[in-house]
Design a protein around this motif. Structure first.
Motif, PDB file in Angstrom:
ATOM      1  N   CYS A   1       0.909  -1.273   0.398  1.00 42.26           N
ATOM      2  CA  CYS A   1      -0.178  -0.081   0.286  1.00 42.26           C
ATOM      3  C   CYS A   1       0.986   1.471   0.321  1.00 42.26           C
TER       4      CYS A   1
ATOM      5  N   HIS B   1      -0.044   3.990   1.024  1.00 39.80           N
ATOM      6  CA  HIS B   1      -0.638   5.527   1.865  1.00 39.80           C
ATOM      7  C   HIS B   1       0.012   4.706   3.221  1.00 39.80           C
ATOM      8  N   ARG B   2      -0.104   5.941   4.003  1.00 37.04           N
ATOM      9  CA  ARG B   2       0.397   5.886   5.766  1.00 37.04           C
ATOM     10  C   ARG B   2      -0.381   5.715   6.343  1.00 37.04           C
ATOM     11  N   CYS B   3      -1.537   4.822   6.337  1.00 38.34           N
ATOM     12  CA  CYS B   3      -2.562   5.683   7.766  1.00 38.34           C
ATOM     13  C   CYS B   3      -2.156   5.473   9.474  1.00 38.34           C
TER      14      CYS B   3
ATOM     15  N   PHE C   1      -2.870   4.664  11.838  1.00 37.11           N
ATOM     16  CA  PHE C   1      -3.280   3.290  12.478  1.00 37.11           C
ATOM     17  C   PHE C   1      -2.480   1.520  11.748  1.00 37.11           C
ATOM     18  N   CYS C   2      -2.098   2.522  11.182  1.00 38.01           N
ATOM     19  CA  CYS C   2      -1.662   0.622   9.960  1.00 38.01           C
ATOM     20  C   CYS C   2      -0.189   0.580  10.094  1.00 38.01           C
TER      21      CYS C   2
ATOM     22  N   ILE D   1      -0.130  -2.311   8.502  1.00 34.25           N
ATOM     23  CA  ILE D   1       0.577  -2.861   6.790  1.00 34.25           C
ATOM     24  C   ILE D   1       2.218  -2.791   5.589  1.00 34.25           C
ATOM     25  N   PRO D   2       2.178  -0.998   5.297  1.00 40.69           N
ATOM     26  CA  PRO D   2       2.778  -0.815   4.765  1.00 40.69           C
ATOM     27  C   PRO D   2       4.593  -0.895   5.104  1.00 40.69           C
TER      28      PRO D   2
ATOM     29  N   GLN E   1      -4.886  -4.327  -0.857  1.00 40.04           N
ATOM     30  CA  GLN E   1      -5.118  -3.328   0.538  1.00 40.04           C
ATOM     31  C   GLN E   1      -5.845  -2.407   0.078  1.00 40.04           C
TER      32      GLN E   1
ATOM     33  N   TYR F   1     -11.293   2.047  -1.520  1.00 39.99           N
ATOM     34  CA  TYR F   1     -11.232   3.456  -1.300  1.00 39.99           C
ATOM     35  C   TYR F   1     -12.356   4.633  -2.355  1.00 39.99           C
TER      36      TYR F   1
ATOM     37  N   ARG G   1      -5.515   9.208   5.911  1.00 41.58           N
ATOM     38  CA  ARG G   1      -6.716   8.684   5.207  1.00 41.58           C
ATOM     39  C   ARG G   1      -6.611   9.197   4.108  1.00 41.58           C
ATOM     40  N   PRO G   2      -6.933   8.014   2.571  1.00 42.88           N
ATOM     41  CA  PRO G   2      -6.595   8.628   1.174  1.00 42.88           C
ATOM     42  C   PRO G   2      -8.148   9.254   0.575  1.00 42.88           C
TER      43      PRO G   2
HETATM   44  S1  SF4 Z   1      -5.172   1.240   6.441  1.00 41.94           S
HETATM   45 FE1  SF4 Z   1      -5.350   0.591   4.234  1.00 41.94          FE
HETATM   46  S2  SF4 Z   1      -4.699   2.258   3.269  1.00 41.94           S
HETATM   47 FE2  SF4 Z   1      -3.974   3.226   5.233  1.00 41.94          FE
HETATM   48  S3  SF4 Z   1      -2.490   2.328   5.421  1.00 41.94           S
HETATM   49 FE3  SF4 Z   1      -3.083   0.039   6.505  1.00 41.94          FE
HETATM   50  S4  SF4 Z   1      -3.421  -0.667   4.071  1.00 41.94           S
HETATM   51 FE4  SF4 Z   1      -2.911   1.642   3.584  1.00 41.94          FE
END
Ligand code: SF4
Length: 447
Positions: free
Chosen positions: A153, A155-157, A159-160, A162-163, A197, A242, A280-281
């Protein structure tokens, strides 16, 4: 086809023109062909199909390439073109001169060339030499399957994490996704669940590169993917979309019945300050009017979303704004999470964490509001006749799902007194007789 061809593996003829870079491309294609069990033919006559790797550097090379394609067409008839000339004018130089060619790709396009070969000269699955079925090994029931279109992904949310675990977005080439989807449909799968994602961002990382599916160009982009998937005659359900502007292009495909009228859009909050703090994106301001427009174009659309309550710094007023959004948006399916600090997430550093008791209280209030909405929206469906797909067959009832229900996460459709002999993946027309907060109760339609 001659009897010689019938006795052997599929045979591919190959003409390689141009510089050493083109030669390496040819070697890679030939290597892959052999690895997959194709034979290489040295004559037009014995080949089932011919690949011409072209050069387009100077005029004489263009002429030589076009002549080679013409000769292959005259001598064999089934021709796939790759190489530098294929990239000129998006393949139109070749298509104008030789409209009969089956597919055209640019240089260095091993996956696209192999996909075109698979389409026009499939390698038959041989259970004695291959232990893996063409659709691969699946952990889902036979009638539905997940298809992952990208990994990571951009993005750099806050709370996340994943990236940081999976890296930036890497989209799978469209021909590969479509080939997988087609194999699944051919193997009897009735529903494809498209996941990633960030499904809306599909192809951004590869600049929406054009690939080839069934011999025609298709862009690596969500609208084009959804449209191509819509040709497979199976249910296609999109997850993690999104609300970028181009998502509006998908809604008409739903209204036309080409893909399921179902959109899983993780909105996470409705208050602009919180969304900004979440990084958020896509911007929240016009989400409501977008949702209204989508419903105008496709009144039957089912909207699913997820939200976080108790994000650091969330005030009572901001939470109230979220509840008002829920009331206004009237979403069909909603998941809610209490914010929990994942190790490594930057949101953990934000000030004013919300106490657990308040998180819990907001969660309860949120769920109460949404449950009433969900209950009412399902009650409004009573009396309608809908199509459902069978998931489980029990003695005196069948458990099914409608277009509004993704497996595992949404509601169920209980079908009373079903006919005998049904199996998972069968479709039924049912009349809705009752509902509750999540599920529908139906009987077989008499219509
Ligand atoms: S919440 Fe979704 S959009 Fe935001 S960084 Fe995590 S994977 Fe990416």
């Amino acid at each position: 086809m001659s009897s010689l061809k019938e006795q052997t593996s599929p045979k591919v003829g190959f003409i390689s023109l141009g510089c050493p870079k083109a030669l390496v491309d040819s070697e890679q294609i030939l290597t892959q062909l052999r690895a997959e069990g194709y034979e290489i033919s040295s004559s037009y006559e014995l080949a089932d199909l011919v690949v011409v790797n072209t050069c387009g550097f100077i005029d004489s090379a263009v002429t030589e390439s076009l002549d080679a394609i013409g000769e292959a067409l005259a001598e064999n008839g089934k021709v796939i073109v790759t190489g530098c000339l294929g990239a000129k004018e998006d393949g139109n130089v070749i298509k104008k001169a030789h409209p009969q060619v089956l597919a055209v790709t640019g240089p260095h396009a091993l996956p696209e060339v192999m996909s075109a070969i698979h389409t026009h000269l499939p390698q038959p699955h041989d259970p004695f030499t291959s232990l893996i079925p063409p659709q691969g090994i699946r952990l889902t029931p036979k009638h539905y399957a997940y298809v992952k279109i990208s990994e990571g992904c951009n993005h750099r949310c806050t709370f996340c994490i994943i990236p940081s675990m999976r890296g930036d977005l890497v989209s799978r080439p469209i021909h590969q996704v479509m080939q997988e989807a087609e194999n699944l449909a051919n193997a009897g799968v009735k529903e494809l669940l498209i996941i990633s994602q960030d499904t809306s961002a599909y192809g951004v990382d590869i600049k929406y590169r054009t690939g080839f599916w069934q011999g025609r160009p298709v862009k690596t982009r969500l609208t084009e993917l959804a449209s191509a998937l819509g040709e497979l005659d199976v249910w296609v359900r999109l997850h993690y979309v999104y609300p970028y502007p181009h998502v509006d292009e998908i809604i008409p495909l739903m209204a036309e019945g080409r893909i399921l009228p179902y959109l899983d859009v993780p909105l996470q909050h409705a208050n602009p300050r919180i969304l900004k703090a979440m990084k958020r994106p896509a911007n929240a301001e016009n989400n409501l009017s977008r949702i209204q427009q989508w419903r105008q174009i496709c009144p039957d659309i089912t909207l699913r979303s997820t939200f976080i309550v108790g994000f650091p710094g969330e005030t009572e007023a901001e939470f109230e704004e979220l509840l008002q959004f829920l009331q206004a948006a009237q979403l069909d399916r909603v998941g809610c999470f209490k914010y929990s600090p994942v190790e490594g997430a930057t949101a953990n550093m934000l000030p004013d964490p919300v106490p657990e008791a308040i998180k819990e209280e907001r969660y309860e209030r949120f769920m109460k509001v949404q449950e009433a909405i969900s209950r009412q929206r399902l009650a409004d469906k009573v009396g309608r006749t809908i199509t459902v797909m069978v998931d489980h067959v029990e003695e005196d009832q069948v458990i099914a799902r409608s277009s509004a229900d993704a497996p595992e996460i949404d509601g169920l459709v209980y079908v009373n007194a079903p006919p005998h002999g049904l199996k998972p993946g069968d479709f039924l027309q049912v009349e809705i007789t009752d509902s509750d907060a999540h599920d529908l109760y139906t009987s077989i339609s008499k219509q």
